[in-house]
Design a protein around this motif. Structure first.
Motif, short mmCIF file in Angstrom:
data_model
loop_
_atom_site.label_atom_id
_atom_site.label_comp_id
_atom_site.label_asym_id
_atom_site.label_seq_id
_atom_site.Cartn_x
_atom_site.Cartn_y
_atom_site.Cartn_z
N GLU A 68 0.83 -1.20 0.00
CA GLU A 68 0.00 0.00 0.00
C GLU A 68 0.87 1.26 0.00
O GLU A 68 0.61 2.21 -0.74
CB GLU A 68 -0.92 -0.01 1.22
CG GLU A 68 -1.94 -1.14 1.20
CD GLU A 68 -2.70 -1.24 2.52
OE1 GLU A 68 -3.93 -1.37 2.46
OE2 GLU A 68 -2.05 -1.19 3.58
N ILE A 69 1.91 1.26 0.84
CA ILE A 69 2.83 2.40 0.89
C ILE A 69 3.52 2.59 -0.45
O ILE A 69 3.63 3.70 -0.97
CB ILE A 69 3.89 2.20 1.99
CG1 ILE A 69 3.24 2.22 3.37
CG2 ILE A 69 4.96 3.27 1.89
CD1 ILE A 69 2.64 3.55 3.74
N ILE A 123 6.05 9.81 4.56
CA ILE A 123 5.94 11.16 4.00
C ILE A 123 7.15 11.99 4.40
O ILE A 123 7.75 12.69 3.59
CB ILE A 123 4.64 11.83 4.49
CG1 ILE A 123 3.42 11.09 3.93
CG2 ILE A 123 4.60 13.30 4.07
CD1 ILE A 123 2.11 11.59 4.47
N PHE A 124 7.52 11.92 5.64
CA PHE A 124 8.66 12.70 6.15
C PHE A 124 9.94 12.33 5.43
O PHE A 124 10.66 13.19 4.92
CB PHE A 124 8.79 12.44 7.66
CG PHE A 124 9.94 13.19 8.29
CD1 PHE A 124 9.81 14.51 8.66
CD2 PHE A 124 11.15 12.55 8.51
CE1 PHE A 124 10.86 15.18 9.24
CE2 PHE A 124 12.21 13.21 9.09
CZ PHE A 124 12.06 14.55 9.46
N TYR A 125 10.23 11.04 5.35
CA TYR A 125 11.48 10.58 4.76
C TYR A 125 11.54 10.86 3.26
O TYR A 125 12.59 11.16 2.71
CB TYR A 125 11.68 9.08 5.02
CG TYR A 125 11.73 8.73 6.48
CD1 TYR A 125 12.36 9.55 7.40
CD2 TYR A 125 11.13 7.56 6.96
CE1 TYR A 125 12.40 9.24 8.75
CE2 TYR A 125 11.17 7.22 8.30
CZ TYR A 125 11.80 8.07 9.19
OH TYR A 125 11.85 7.76 10.52
N LYS A 126 10.41 10.73 2.58
CA LYS A 126 10.40 10.90 1.13
C LYS A 126 10.54 12.36 0.73
O LYS A 126 11.23 12.68 -0.24
CB LYS A 126 9.11 10.34 0.53
CG LYS A 126 9.03 10.51 -0.99
CD LYS A 126 7.82 9.82 -1.55
CE LYS A 126 7.62 10.15 -3.02
NZ LYS A 126 8.75 9.74 -3.85
N ILE A 152 6.88 4.63 -4.14
CA ILE A 152 8.18 4.25 -3.62
C ILE A 152 8.34 2.75 -3.85
O ILE A 152 7.51 1.97 -3.37
CB ILE A 152 8.31 4.55 -2.12
CG1 ILE A 152 8.07 6.03 -1.86
CG2 ILE A 152 9.67 4.15 -1.60
CD1 ILE A 152 8.02 6.38 -0.38
N PRO A 153 9.36 2.30 -4.56
CA PRO A 153 9.53 0.86 -4.78
C PRO A 153 9.61 0.10 -3.46
O PRO A 153 10.18 0.59 -2.48
CB PRO A 153 10.86 0.77 -5.54
CG PRO A 153 11.04 2.11 -6.17
CD PRO A 153 10.43 3.09 -5.21
N ALA A 154 9.01 -1.07 -3.43
CA ALA A 154 9.06 -1.90 -2.21
C ALA A 154 10.49 -2.20 -1.83
O ALA A 154 10.83 -2.28 -0.65
CB ALA A 154 8.26 -3.18 -2.43
N SER A 155 11.36 -2.35 -2.85
CA SER A 155 12.77 -2.62 -2.57
C SER A 155 13.41 -1.48 -1.79
O SER A 155 14.28 -1.69 -0.94
CB SER A 155 13.53 -2.86 -3.87
OG SER A 155 13.43 -1.73 -4.72
N THR A 156 12.98 -0.24 -2.07
CA THR A 156 13.50 0.92 -1.34
C THR A 156 13.06 0.88 0.12
O THR A 156 13.85 1.14 1.04
CB THR A 156 13.02 2.23 -1.99
OG1 THR A 156 13.52 2.30 -3.33
CG2 THR A 156 13.50 3.45 -1.21
N LEU A 157 11.80 0.53 0.34
CA LEU A 157 11.30 0.43 1.72
C LEU A 157 12.06 -0.65 2.49
O LEU A 157 12.40 -0.46 3.67
CB LEU A 157 9.81 0.12 1.71
CG LEU A 157 8.90 1.24 1.16
CD1 LEU A 157 7.47 0.74 1.01
CD2 LEU A 157 8.94 2.46 2.07
N ARG A 158 12.32 -1.77 1.82
CA ARG A 158 13.06 -2.84 2.49
C ARG A 158 14.49 -2.40 2.79
O ARG A 158 15.05 -2.74 3.84
CB ARG A 158 13.06 -4.10 1.63
CG ARG A 158 11.66 -4.73 1.46
CD ARG A 158 11.75 -6.10 0.80
NE ARG A 158 10.44 -6.66 0.58
CZ ARG A 158 9.77 -6.57 -0.58
NH1 ARG A 158 10.33 -5.95 -1.62
NH2 ARG A 158 8.58 -7.10 -0.71
#
Length: 242
Positions: free
Chosen positions: A7-8, A47-50, A14-20
């Motif tokens: 969902e994020i 939101i803050f980090y991006k 934002i690619p899921a790979s980036t979140l991981r």
């Protein structure tokens, strides 16, 4: 409110790979869902980090900083963004000038030999070794001007257009042309970027001399571009008539 990684990734592109990766770097600390056992991320963190553009190390340490340390970090980032904003403003200004040069070129091509006010009042000599003038030219290439007289077209002087007030800071010997009234016809002059730099200025002057006496010729640089397989420098040229 918390969301799963898919969902994020979808909401904020934002690619899921980036979140991981952020999770591996301990930037994000997702919770495990009580029922699904999937990672759940706090949306306000994402939101803050991006959006603020901090480095991963800064983001990771953010929650351990004191309010004063965070304020200092935010002020530093604000200063960086203001500098970037100024740089973008200057780049946009240069792009706008180039767009205007292209529009001027097309207008001169479509409606040549129009009587108009000359858009410079003073031109000073210019050599590439003069650093201050060179920087002005790089900032605005339209300042580059060439001064000739129709009786001696081969005798060309290179110069830089300056504002009338600015001309006071130059020695009189540096001034190669001043506006003294007069009427001017304008047209598009092109000069091939090749050996001996052939141009079509003589042709334009001969055409005007069928109807007018001509005197000074001022050519102001517009742009360099390709036409019919050849590269040309294009100039907005003003020929004084009487």
């Amino acid at each position: 409110m918390e969301f799963q990684i898919g969902e994020i990734s979808h909401f904020f592109d934002i690619p899921a790979s980036t979140l991981r990766y952020w999770e591996e770097m301990q930037v994000l600390s997702p919770n495990k869902g009580e029922t699904s056992h999937y990672r759940e991320y706090a949306v306000e963190d994402v939101i803050f980090y991006k959006n603020l553009g901090f480095q991963l190390k800064q983001i990771r340490e953010m929650k351990s900083n004191t309010p004063k340390q965070q304020a200092n970090l935010f002020e530093q980032k604000l200063s960086e963004l203001e500098q970037e904003q100024e740089l973008l403003r200057l780049r946009m200004k240069k792009l706008q000038r180039h767009i205007e040069a292209v529009k001027t070129l097309e207008k001169l091509r479509q409606t040549p030999y129009q009587e108009t006010e000359i858009d410079t009042e003073c031109i000073v000599s210019f050599e590439l070794i003069e650093q201050e003038k060179l920087l002005q030219y790089i900032e605005d290439p339209y300042l580059y001007s060439r001064v000739q007289h129709t009786d001696t077209l081969q005798q060309e002087q290179r110069g830089l257009t300056v504002l009338p007030d600015a001309s006071n800071v130059f020695d009189e010997s540096h001034i190669i042309w001043r506006k003294h009234g007069g009427r001017y016809m304008t047209f598009l002059m092109k000069e091939e970027v090749a050996e001996n730099y052939p141009n079509d200025l003589q042709k334009h002057i001969e055409y005007l001399q069928q109807y007018h006496k001509t005197r000074d010729v001022i050519s102001r640089f517009l742009l360099c571009a390709q036409e019919d397989g050849k590269v040309y420098d294009f100039y907005k040229t003003f020929a004084e008539i009487c």
